[in-house]
Design an enzyme around this catalytic site. Structure first.
Site, PDB file in Angstrom:
ATOM      1  N   CYS A  90      41.682  41.784  38.192  1.00 31.84           N
ATOM      2  CA  CYS A  90      42.066  43.170  37.919  1.00 31.84           C
ATOM      3  C   CYS A  90      43.110  43.649  38.936  1.00 31.84           C
ATOM      4  O   CYS A  90      44.251  43.233  38.881  1.00 31.84           O
ATOM      5  CB  CYS A  90      40.817  44.062  37.881  1.00 31.84           C
ATOM      6  SG  CYS A  90      41.036  45.542  36.870  1.00 31.84           S
ATOM      7  N   HIS A 178      37.118  41.775  34.187  1.00 27.89           N
ATOM      8  CA  HIS A 178      36.106  41.441  35.189  1.00 27.89           C
ATOM      9  C   HIS A 178      35.196  40.325  34.667  1.00 27.89           C
ATOM     10  O   HIS A 178      34.214  40.597  33.975  1.00 27.89           O
ATOM     11  CB  HIS A 178      35.278  42.677  35.538  1.00 27.89           C
ATOM     12  CG  HIS A 178      36.038  43.703  36.317  1.00 27.89           C
ATOM     13  ND1 HIS A 178      36.212  43.619  37.681  1.00 27.89           N
ATOM     14  CD2 HIS A 178      36.688  44.824  35.912  1.00 27.89           C
ATOM     15  CE1 HIS A 178      36.929  44.644  38.087  1.00 27.89           C
ATOM     16  NE2 HIS A 178      37.229  45.389  37.042  1.00 27.89           N
ATOM     17  N   GLU A 180      33.096  38.669  36.298  1.00 26.88           N
ATOM     18  CA  GLU A 180      31.844  38.622  37.056  1.00 26.88           C
ATOM     19  C   GLU A 180      30.719  39.460  36.450  1.00 26.88           C
ATOM     20  O   GLU A 180      29.546  39.251  36.779  1.00 26.88           O
ATOM     21  CB  GLU A 180      32.084  39.064  38.512  1.00 26.88           C
ATOM     22  CG  GLU A 180      32.413  40.527  38.699  1.00 26.88           C
ATOM     23  CD  GLU A 180      33.883  40.871  38.550  1.00 26.88           C
ATOM     24  OE1 GLU A 180      34.287  41.957  38.997  1.00 26.88           O
ATOM     25  OE2 GLU A 180      34.632  40.046  37.984  1.00 26.88           O
TER      26      GLU A 180
END
Length: 212
Positions: A90, A178, A180
Site C-alpha cells: 500500500c 493488504h 496480511e
C-alpha cells in the site's frame, strides 16, 4: 538492539519497516506463521543498519499519509540499492514508486476501500498460485499514475490500474492492497511467495528456534 541476532543467526529473517500502519505487526505475524522470523523496525532505519543485519528481505508497511505530502514518512533511498528483495504494501508501494521516479497522485474518480477482485496480468513470481479474481482488501485514496523505469504491472482492479507491480531485475515488488488481512483471500500466498520464492527463506522459525 534486537532480541534476535540476525547477522550471526543461521535463521532466515524478514524486516518490516513501519510507516504508521495499524497492520505492521500483523505483517510480521503472517511472516512468522510461514515459519520465517520477522521483526518490525522504524522507517528511519538506515540502509547501513539494514545491511549490517543481513535480512533475507524487507517489507515496507502501509501508512496513513500521502507520499507527496509535506512531512510524509520516507525511508533511506539507499535501501533500493541494497540488493535485498523489497515488498512495498500500500503506502510502501507508493513510496517505492515515488522515490524511484514514478508518479503517485490522488485517485481520479474515487478512492478504493474494502473488498475488490484482483485481475492478474502476470501470474509469475509474486502472484504465483494466486487465483485470478480473488478478493483483496483495498484501503487507499492515492494511486500510481506512472511506474518508474523498469517496472511492470502484475495485476489490476476495476478502479486501480496498477494493483501489483514488479521490477524483476532489481527484485522490487509492490501491492496496492493488504495481503496480511483475513479479508484478502489469497493474501497469505503472496506473503509466502515473497518470503520463499523471492527471498529464498527457509521455514526454520519453529517453536524450537523460538526457545533457543
Amino acid at each position: 538492539m534486537l532480541d534476535f541476532d540476525l547477522k550471526t543467526s543461521r535463521k532466515s529473517a524478514i524486516i518490516i519497516l513501519d510507516f504508521g500502519s495499524q497492520y505492521s505487526e500483523l505483517i510480521a505475524r503472517r511472516v512468522r506463521e510461514a515459519q520465517v522470523f520477522s521483526v518490525v523496525m522504524s522507517h528511519r532505519t538506515s540502509a547501513n543498519e539494514l545491511r549490517a543485519l543481513s535480512p533475507k528481505g524487507i517489507i515496507l508497511s502501509g501508512g496513513p499519509n500521502s507520499v507527496y505530502a509535506d512531512g510524509a514518512l520516507m525511508c533511506d533511498k539507499s535501501i533500493w540499492d541494497l540488493d535485498v528483495p523489497v515488498l512495498g504494501v500500500c503506502y510502501g508501494m507508493q513510496l517505492m514508486v515515488h522515490q524511484l521516479g514514478g508518479c503517485v497522485q490522488a485517485a481520479t474518480g474515487k478512492a478504493e476501500y474494502g473488498k475488490a477482485p484482483l485481475e492478474i496480468d502476470d501470474s509469475t513470481s509474486l502472484l504465483k498460485n494466486v487465483v485470478n479474481g480473488s478478493t483483496m482488501w483495498m484501503s487507499h485514496g492515492d494511486s500510481v499514475k506512472e511506474l518508474p523505469e523498469g517496472f511492470a504491472c502484475l495485476a489490476h482492479t476495476e478502479n486501480t490500474p496498477t494493483a501489483a507491480i514488479a521490477s524483476y531485475s532489481r527484485n522490487l515488488y509492490g501491492v496496492q492492497f493488504h495481503p496480511e488481512v483475513i479479508h484478502s483471500t489469497c493474501g497469505i500466498e503472496i506473503i509466502r511467495n515473497f518470503v520463499y520464492e523471492i527471498c529464498g527463506c527457509k521455514s526454520d522459525w519453529t517453536p524450537n528456534a523460538f526457545i533457543d
